[in-house]
Scaffold this motif. Structure first.
Motif, PDB file in Angstrom:
ATOM      1  N   LYS A 232       0.803  -1.186   0.418  1.00 35.20           N
ATOM      2  CA  LYS A 232       0.075   0.006  -0.047  1.00 35.20           C
ATOM      3  C   LYS A 232       0.628   1.000   0.297  1.00 35.20           C
ATOM      4  CE  LYS A 232      -3.479   2.270   3.281  1.00 35.20           C
ATOM      5  NZ  LYS A 232      -4.623   1.999   3.597  1.00 35.20           N
ATOM      6  N   GLU A 233       2.366   1.624   0.285  1.00 32.53           N
ATOM      7  CA  GLU A 233       3.240   2.136   1.080  1.00 32.53           C
ATOM      8  C   GLU A 233       3.442   2.513  -0.469  1.00 32.53           C
ATOM      9  OE1 GLU A 233       4.025   2.580   5.814  1.00 32.53           O
ATOM     10  OE2 GLU A 233       5.055   0.817   3.974  1.00 32.53           O
ATOM     11  N   GLY A 236       1.846   4.207  -4.655  1.00 30.05           N
ATOM     12  CA  GLY A 236       2.317   5.566  -6.243  1.00 30.05           C
ATOM     13  C   GLY A 236       3.413   4.913  -7.242  1.00 30.05           C
ATOM     14  N   GLN A 309      -7.182  10.329  -7.366  1.00 34.47           N
ATOM     15  CA  GLN A 309      -6.797   9.143  -7.133  1.00 34.47           C
ATOM     16  C   GLN A 309      -5.242   8.581  -7.246  1.00 34.47           C
ATOM     17  OE1 GLN A 309      -7.724   7.694  -4.356  1.00 34.47           O
ATOM     18  NE2 GLN A 309      -6.785   6.054  -4.370  1.00 34.47           N
ATOM     19  N   LYS A 312      -3.067  11.151  -4.758  1.00 39.21           N
ATOM     20  CA  LYS A 312      -3.307  10.902  -4.013  1.00 39.21           C
ATOM     21  C   LYS A 312      -2.031   9.610  -3.720  1.00 39.21           C
ATOM     22  CE  LYS A 312      -6.082   9.551  -0.210  1.00 39.21           C
ATOM     23  NZ  LYS A 312      -7.474   8.829   0.267  1.00 39.21           N
ATOM     24  N   GLU A 313      -1.749   8.833  -4.502  1.00 36.38           N
ATOM     25  CA  GLU A 313      -1.426   7.351  -3.630  1.00 36.38           C
ATOM     26  C   GLU A 313       0.326   7.612  -4.776  1.00 36.38           C
ATOM     27  OE1 GLU A 313      -2.295   4.422  -6.708  1.00 36.38           O
ATOM     28  OE2 GLU A 313      -4.191   3.852  -5.903  1.00 36.38           O
ATOM     29  N   SER A 316       1.285  10.422  -1.581  1.00 42.33           N
ATOM     30  CA  SER A 316       1.081   8.486   0.134  1.00 42.33           C
ATOM     31  C   SER A 316       2.822   8.384  -0.502  1.00 42.33           C
ATOM     32  CB  SER A 316       0.390   8.350  -0.450  1.00 42.33           C
ATOM     33  OG  SER A 316       0.251   6.659   1.224  1.00 42.33           O
ATOM     34  N   THR A 317       3.117   7.995  -1.605  1.00 37.27           N
ATOM     35  CA  THR A 317       4.091   6.730  -1.234  1.00 37.27           C
ATOM     36  C   THR A 317       6.018   8.046  -1.639  1.00 37.27           C
ATOM     37  OG1 THR A 317       3.303   5.560  -2.851  1.00 37.27           O
ATOM     38  CG2 THR A 317       5.261   5.660  -2.785  1.00 37.27           C
ATOM     39  N   LYS A 319       5.746  11.355   0.352  1.00 35.87           N
ATOM     40  CA  LYS A 319       5.800  11.290   1.976  1.00 35.87           C
ATOM     41  C   LYS A 319       5.958  10.606   2.813  1.00 35.87           C
ATOM     42  CE  LYS A 319       2.236  15.020   0.841  1.00 35.87           C
ATOM     43  NZ  LYS A 319       1.022  15.211   1.336  1.00 35.87           N
ATOM     44  N   THR A 320       5.578   9.076   2.292  1.00 41.26           N
ATOM     45  CA  THR A 320       6.010   8.262   3.217  1.00 41.26           C
ATOM     46  C   THR A 320       7.673   7.898   3.233  1.00 41.26           C
ATOM     47  OG1 THR A 320       4.488   6.670   3.204  1.00 41.26           O
ATOM     48  CG2 THR A 320       5.644   5.391   3.770  1.00 41.26           C
TER      49      THR A 320
END
Length: 351
Positions: A232-233, A236, A309, A312-313, A316-317, A319-320
């Protein structure tokens, strides 16, 4: 007299013909098909998987029972010593020429050792085109799982990750050659897939059935292992991977689920210097098919929702990666991954 001379010359020529005195048949060897490597208490722990090739031959009828799988385990101060100990305790000659997969543990990655790759490259029988995985799971469990329908372990994700990746592209499998070449380059980041198993999805009669799957990946920058990322992480990452063949996306609109499959994304990253700070425009062009839609909704609204979407992915990747001080998109020298001062701000022209 002439006839005797001819016979004598013919007999002499027979001495130069090669023979088959040392010929060995396929039953004379034990074939190692996968090697797992762990490290604990100052020693390497080597796991090997033996598969009976007689049970692998394709026939019209499915096998009525699962083929036997043997898992060997030995320790040593080096990988070669552990392998030699295995050879001492085998019942027939071990053959390494059919090794198709290597699995290394998290402990080995944390050592930042190059001994594994050195061993593979120095052994003439091992191939650089073999698959390579990392794992956080037990090697004993991984190497003991058979394929479905009583097929051998050779018909699992451990040996055919590309088949699964083609129909569901999230984390791209890599070979030993790619793993080795990326580690040597400071301008490259290696995404090493991790493999695990679960028994919550499939059942065989009333018994839970173990199955293998790729649960995430380790990010490795110039031989230094970074933290583990879940699938999930890393969601992206698939939008910036050229080999993405089919990848699913699910959105919700008007309390309805909309499911689509996208393929072959094309991306461009453009750095922009503004007011003394860098920004990066990431442009993604990807096509897809809607596979599940229960109600009539304006297609432009659906496209916009999917764009949001995808954006967003990727964010998210990204920023992780900042949080874990590891960049799955680019190496740490890239200004996108400065910890002390984030110079990058993403703007997406098209998703």
């Amino acid at each position: 007299m002439f006839r005797i001379c001819k016979i004598w010359l013919t007999l002499q020529l027979l001495l130069f013909l090669s023979g088959c005195w040392d010929e060995k048949t396929i039953q004379d060897f034990h074939y190692i098909t996968a090697i797992g490597i762990d490290f604990k208490d100052g020693e390497y722990i080597v796991y090997t998987q033996l598969v009976d090739f007689a049970a692998v031959a394709k026939t019209e009828a499915k096998p009525t029972q699962a083929p036997p799988v043997y898992v060997g385990k030995q320790k040593g101060r080096s990988i070669s010593i552990a392998i030699n100990k295995l050879m001492r305790n085998t019942q027939q000659s071990l053959y390494l020429g059919h090794v198709s997969t290597f699995v290394i543990s998290e402990n080995v990655l944390n050592r930042q050792s190059t001994e594994i790759v050195d061993y593979i490259y120095r052994n003439q029988l091992l191939r650089y085109s073999s698959n390579i995985f990392a794992t956080k799971s037990s090697m004993d469990e991984l190497f003991s799982i058979n394929g479905f329908f009583n097929l051998s372990p050779l018909y699992t994700t451990l040996y055919f990750p590309d088949d699964v990746y083609r129909i569901r592209s999230f984390i791209q499998p890599i070979t030993v050659q790619r793993y080795y070449s990326d580690q040597r380059e400071k301008a490259s980041t290696t995404i090493l897939p991790s493999i695990s198993w679960n028994d919550k999805i499939w059942k065989e009669k009333d018994k839970n059935r173990k199955s293998l799957y790729m649960d995430g990946a380790f990010v490795i920058y110039y031989k230094v292992s970074q933290p583990w990322f879940s699938e999930k992480e890393l969601s992206g990452l698939r939008w910036l991977t050229k080999r993405t063949n089919k990848t699913p996306v699910n959105i919700t609109m008007n309390k309805q689920d909309i499911y689509a499959s996208f393929s072959h994304p094309v991306h461009k990253v453009k750095p922009v210097l503004k007011d003394g700070k860098y920004k990066f425009d990431i442009e993604i062009d990807v096509s897809g098919k809607i596979l599940g839609l229960d109600t009539q909704i304006d297609i432009d609204k659906i496209k916009r929702k999917f764009e949001i979407q995808i954006k967003k992915e990727i964010l998210s990747t990204f920023k992780t990666g900042l949080q874990k001080n590891a960049g799955p998109f680019k190496p740490r020298q890239n200004p996108l991954y400065k910890r002390d001062k984030i110079l990058a701000k993403e703007s997406f022209k098209r998703a």
